[in-house]
Design a protein around this motif. Sequence first.
Motif, PDB file in Angstrom:
ATOM      1  N   ARG A  69     114.956 -36.179   0.083  1.00 25.82           N
ATOM      2  CA  ARG A  69     114.120 -37.243  -0.497  1.00 25.82           C
ATOM      3  C   ARG A  69     114.522 -37.404  -1.950  1.00 25.82           C
ATOM      4  N   CYS A 103     103.075 -47.925   5.512  1.00 22.86           N
ATOM      5  CA  CYS A 103     103.671 -46.582   5.639  1.00 22.86           C
ATOM      6  C   CYS A 103     102.802 -45.484   5.039  1.00 22.86           C
ATOM      7  N   LEU A 104     101.893 -45.849   4.130  1.00 24.28           N
ATOM      8  CA  LEU A 104     101.083 -44.917   3.347  1.00 24.28           C
ATOM      9  C   LEU A 104     102.001 -44.093   2.422  1.00 24.28           C
ATOM     10  N   PRO A 105     101.582 -43.666   1.255  1.00 24.25           N
ATOM     11  CA  PRO A 105     100.239 -43.819   0.708  1.00 24.25           C
ATOM     12  C   PRO A 105      99.968 -45.269   0.296  1.00 24.25           C
ATOM     13  N   ASN A 143     107.532 -36.701  -4.733  1.00 23.01           N
ATOM     14  CA  ASN A 143     106.333 -36.302  -3.992  1.00 23.01           C
ATOM     15  C   ASN A 143     106.360 -36.775  -2.545  1.00 23.01           C
ATOM     16  N   SER A 144     105.584 -36.112  -1.724  1.00 26.72           N
ATOM     17  CA  SER A 144     105.461 -36.531  -0.327  1.00 26.72           C
ATOM     18  C   SER A 144     104.297 -35.817   0.333  1.00 26.72           C
ATOM     19  N   LEU A 145     103.612 -36.490   1.203  1.00 28.13           N
ATOM     20  CA  LEU A 145     102.630 -35.857   2.072  1.00 28.13           C
ATOM     21  C   LEU A 145     103.149 -35.917   3.516  1.00 28.13           C
ATOM     22  N   ARG A 146     103.326 -37.154   4.033  1.00 23.48           N
ATOM     23  CA  ARG A 146     103.712 -37.339   5.426  1.00 23.48           C
ATOM     24  C   ARG A 146     105.097 -36.791   5.749  1.00 23.48           C
ATOM     25  N   THR A 147     106.074 -37.140   4.924  1.00 21.40           N
ATOM     26  CA  THR A 147     107.454 -36.754   5.240  1.00 21.40           C
ATOM     27  C   THR A 147     107.592 -35.233   5.228  1.00 21.40           C
ATOM     28  N   HIS A 206     114.505 -45.772   4.062  1.00 19.42           N
ATOM     29  CA  HIS A 206     113.569 -44.757   4.585  1.00 19.42           C
ATOM     30  C   HIS A 206     113.574 -44.863   6.120  1.00 19.42           C
ATOM     31  N   GLN A 214     110.829 -43.506   8.498  1.00 20.10           N
ATOM     32  CA  GLN A 214     109.635 -44.361   8.501  1.00 20.10           C
ATOM     33  C   GLN A 214     109.857 -45.573   9.413  1.00 20.10           C
ATOM     34  N   ARG A 234     105.521 -40.314  12.687  1.00 19.83           N
ATOM     35  CA  ARG A 234     106.581 -39.729  11.856  1.00 19.83           C
ATOM     36  C   ARG A 234     107.061 -38.407  12.450  1.00 19.83           C
TER      37      ARG A 234
HETATM   38  N1   CP Z   1     105.246 -42.701   4.370  1.00 18.30           N
HETATM   39  C1   CP Z   1     105.734 -41.650   3.701  1.00 18.30           C
HETATM   40  O1   CP Z   1     106.932 -41.393   3.669  1.00 18.30           O
HETATM   41  O2   CP Z   1     104.785 -40.892   3.074  1.00 18.30           O
HETATM   42  P1   CP Z   1     105.055 -39.698   2.062  1.00 18.30           P
HETATM   43  O3   CP Z   1     105.607 -40.316   0.794  1.00 18.30           O
HETATM   44  O4   CP Z   1     103.706 -39.075   1.847  1.00 18.30           O
HETATM   45  O5   CP Z   1     106.033 -38.754   2.655  1.00 18.30           O
END
Ligand code: CP
Length: 344
Positions: A110, A301-303, A46-50, A147, A150, A329
């Motif tokens: 990823r 880094c979130l989440p 999963n990922s939001l930011r990347t 990472h 990041q 990012r």
């Molecule tokens: N910080 C980061 O890589 O977030 P994601 O897992 O949402 O991509």
Amino acid sequence: MKTFLNVQDLGDLRTALDEALEIKKDRFKYVELGKNKTALLVFFNNSLRTRLSTQKAALNLGMNVIVLDVNAGAWKLETERGVIMDGDKSEHLLEAIPVMASYCDVIGIRSFAGLKDREYDYAETVYNQFVKYSGKPVFAMETATVHPLQAFADLITIAEHVAPEGDASRPIKVVLTWAPHPKSLPQAVPNSFAEWMVAASKCDNLLSSPSGEAGRGIEFVITHPKGYELDPKFVGDAKVEYDQMKAFEGADFIYAKNWSCPGVTEPDKYGQILEDYHNLLDWTVSERQMAVTNNGKFMHCLPVRRNMIVTDDVIESENSLVIPEAANREISATVVLKRILVNS
Ligand code: CP
Ligand code: AN0
């Protein structure tokens, strides 16, 4: 640049930071560079930011982008050679990689650590298969152990937020702190953060003060409960302080993250949670610890899980950098893709 995994892949950090700030001022400066080039972003996790920031970075450079979620819609992929494929996996990475590579010019991966077999994870087995069998430039979007997009964004964020009124004769103190979490998490984020901060601390005057006076160096300290020692390959000669309050004293930046046992001092506990998190809730970053810092900024880094890693008050405070950090990012990914386009 043909691969992007470690800090050395970026070369001189001062040059990289300058390039990041140049791109931040004009994100579309190199929009012609990626014309008719295609980036393929492959997500095993999963990922939001990347996912969003790397797509945005490719668009900044005028590239086309294809995103593949391997576990949602594609055939399930076997990653190990020699396995009799009579289970739920319909395709092997050894066919899938060259096929994917035939549709693109650069590949982002990823693929988190499995956290079962340390040797397999720390050999970066999946990432390296992409490098070997794709014939295309490959960059990490969080792999088993690192990472770097990041960590580069974190370095940019620190460089932008050094307090102008600071004592220029003193280095900037950056503290990486472990914090509790209910699930076993990879070591990729703290590994890269440590690797990049150690590299940054070797560069004199990396962080110029906004007033343009002489730059300042970095003092980097890591704090965590015993058993969570990170791999020496990333930590180098960084100071480890087991007393979290002591580590926080006078800190300018606090970088919180949970990670599971790296298996360095506890080889049979690799990937495990060593102690019930209920017993370690005093490691949650709260105003109690932030009070002993030098008006320290908070980073993650979130989440992030609120009131596990960090309290509501700290993450919502004006010293919290989590949103500008995530926004950077896009910048780190634009620099990396630009360098790949220029040099591959
Ligand atoms: N910080 C980061 O890589 O977030 P994601 O897992 O949402 O991509
Ligand atoms: C992941 C990790 O700890 O590696 C991704 C962080 C960017 N986090 C979770 O799985 C919650």
